[in-house]
Scaffold this active site. Structure first.
Site, PDB file in Angstrom:
ATOM      1  N   ASN A   9      62.054  31.549  11.847  1.00  0.00           N
ATOM      2  CA  ASN A   9      62.259  32.102  13.184  1.00  0.00           C
ATOM      3  C   ASN A   9      63.588  31.557  13.691  1.00  0.00           C
ATOM      4  OD1 ASN A   9      62.225  32.822  15.850  1.00  0.00           O
ATOM      5  ND2 ASN A   9      60.394  31.644  16.395  1.00  0.00           N
ATOM      6  N   LYS A  11      65.130  32.215  16.337  1.00  0.00           N
ATOM      7  CA  LYS A  11      65.181  32.111  17.803  1.00  0.00           C
ATOM      8  C   LYS A  11      66.512  32.667  18.341  1.00  0.00           C
ATOM      9  CE  LYS A  11      61.770  28.467  17.639  1.00  0.00           C
ATOM     10  NZ  LYS A  11      61.208  27.260  18.209  1.00  0.00           N
ATOM     11  N   HIS A  94      54.430  33.829  20.552  1.00  0.00           N
ATOM     12  CA  HIS A  94      55.077  32.532  20.344  1.00  0.00           C
ATOM     13  C   HIS A  94      54.949  31.700  21.618  1.00  0.00           C
ATOM     14  CE1 HIS A  94      58.092  29.475  19.627  1.00  0.00           C
ATOM     15  NE2 HIS A  94      57.943  29.746  18.342  1.00  0.00           N
ATOM     16  N   GLU A  96      56.963  29.948  23.152  1.00  0.00           N
ATOM     17  CA  GLU A  96      58.080  30.110  24.100  1.00  0.00           C
ATOM     18  C   GLU A  96      57.893  31.384  24.918  1.00  0.00           C
ATOM     19  OE1 GLU A  96      61.102  29.549  21.115  1.00  0.00           O
ATOM     20  OE2 GLU A  96      60.380  27.486  20.906  1.00  0.00           O
ATOM     21  N   GLU A 166      50.904  26.817  15.891  1.00  0.00           N
ATOM     22  CA  GLU A 166      52.068  26.042  16.308  1.00  0.00           C
ATOM     23  C   GLU A 166      51.695  25.196  17.528  1.00  0.00           C
ATOM     24  OE1 GLU A 166      55.945  28.085  14.750  1.00  0.00           O
ATOM     25  OE2 GLU A 166      55.555  28.722  16.800  1.00  0.00           O
ATOM     26  N   GLY A 172      60.150  21.843  17.970  1.00  0.00           N
ATOM     27  CA  GLY A 172      61.494  21.385  18.323  1.00  0.00           C
ATOM     28  C   GLY A 172      61.554  19.937  18.767  1.00  0.00           C
ATOM     29  N   SER A 212      58.260  21.636  13.867  1.00  0.00           N
ATOM     30  CA  SER A 212      59.040  20.579  13.207  1.00  0.00           C
ATOM     31  C   SER A 212      58.757  20.479  11.703  1.00  0.00           C
ATOM     32  CB  SER A 212      58.822  19.231  13.897  1.00  0.00           C
ATOM     33  OG  SER A 212      59.299  19.279  15.234  1.00  0.00           O
TER      34      SER A 212
END
Ligand code: 13P
Length: 258
Positions: A9, A11, A94, A96, A166, A172, A212
């Site tokens: 991904n 992003k 996701h 985010e 996730e 991250g 990560s």
């Protein structure tokens, strides 16, 4: 046996030239790869990357799409436009999108059904916040997101769905769930799928881990029975880190199909 599925991904990174360079490097370096692969560039690079991965073992994914087929939705991207570019899969739900852009389970479910109806594959992301994990609610959150995300999806269409676990606190941050903790949630999600669709479908569905994932932790994660690959963010941005993850074989070899 389930084959591994490793997705990058990208992003909101990469210009078209940078995306093309990364895609070309991956096509070359993964051409003998034994697993299933996907890259999800930004919308702006999809048209550039599409011809580069076409005919390779790397699928083309998008990072999101609108819940409506077309119409007055300024700033959105439709499933028809994605298909027109040769997109094969879409990442939905996701964290985010859920937490920064406030997408809820109902909206995500609408997108999941629309994508499947148009023949796309879906990577449905689920995962708990740190506060939810600390409150002992990780399983409950993942169960709710899985059940609501898949509401109305037929057993036949489920064959085109991959789930990505996730944990939000691992994305991250450099913090990864331990392989044991991740496997426990994956096993739980598989039980939820079994309850909804039966044991066979639950055994077949691929569940990626994301958060990560790096070359030095991928093998331990993918050695776990219920972890079927990875959804990689930061380490997907260059071949030196993505290719070793993509070649990770935690004990299973290739051969399976999605
Ligand atoms: P990182 O690998 O950068 O933690 O991102 C994971 C992710 O969000 C992939 O979708």
């Amino acid at each position: 046996m389930r084959n591994y599925y490793i997705a990058g991904n990208w992003k909101m990174h990469k210009t078209r030239a940078e995306a093309a360079a990364l895609a070309s490097a991956l096509v070359t370096q993964l051409k003998d790869g034994k697993h299933q692969y996907l890259v999800a560039p930004s919308f702006t690079s999809l048209e550039t990357v599409a011809p580069l991965v076409k005919g390779s073992n790397i699928r083309l994914g998008a990072q999101n799409m609108a819940a409506e087929e077309q119409g007055a939705h300024t700033g959105e991207i439709s499933v028809l436009q994605l298909k027109d570019l040769g997109v094969q899969a879409v990442i939905l739900g996701h964290s985010e999108r859920r937490h920064t852009y406030h997408e809820d389970d109902a909206l995500i479910n609408k997108k999941v059904k629309l994508a499947l109806q148009h023949g796309l594959e879906v990577i449905l992301c689920v995962g708990e916040l740190l506060s939810e994990r600390e409150a002992g609610k990780a399983q409950e959150v993942c169960e709710t997101q899985t059940v609501k995300g898949l509401a109305g999806v037929s057993a036949a269409d489920l064959a085109r769905v991959t789930i990505a676990y996730e944990p939000v606190w691992a994305i991250g941050t450099g913090k990864t769930a331990t392989p044991e903790d991740a496997d426990a949630i994956h096993a739980y999600i598989r039980q939820v799928v079994a309850r909804l669709y039966g044991a066979d479908k639950a055994q077949q569905i691929l569940i990626q881990y994301g958060g990560s994932v790096k070359p030095d932790n991928a093998a331990q994660l993918m050695a776990k029975e219920n972890i079927d690959g990875a959804l990689v963010g930061g380490a997907a941005l260059n071949p030196e880190t993505f290719v070793p993850i993509a070649n990770t074989c935690g004990g299973r070899s290739g051969g399976g199909v999605l």
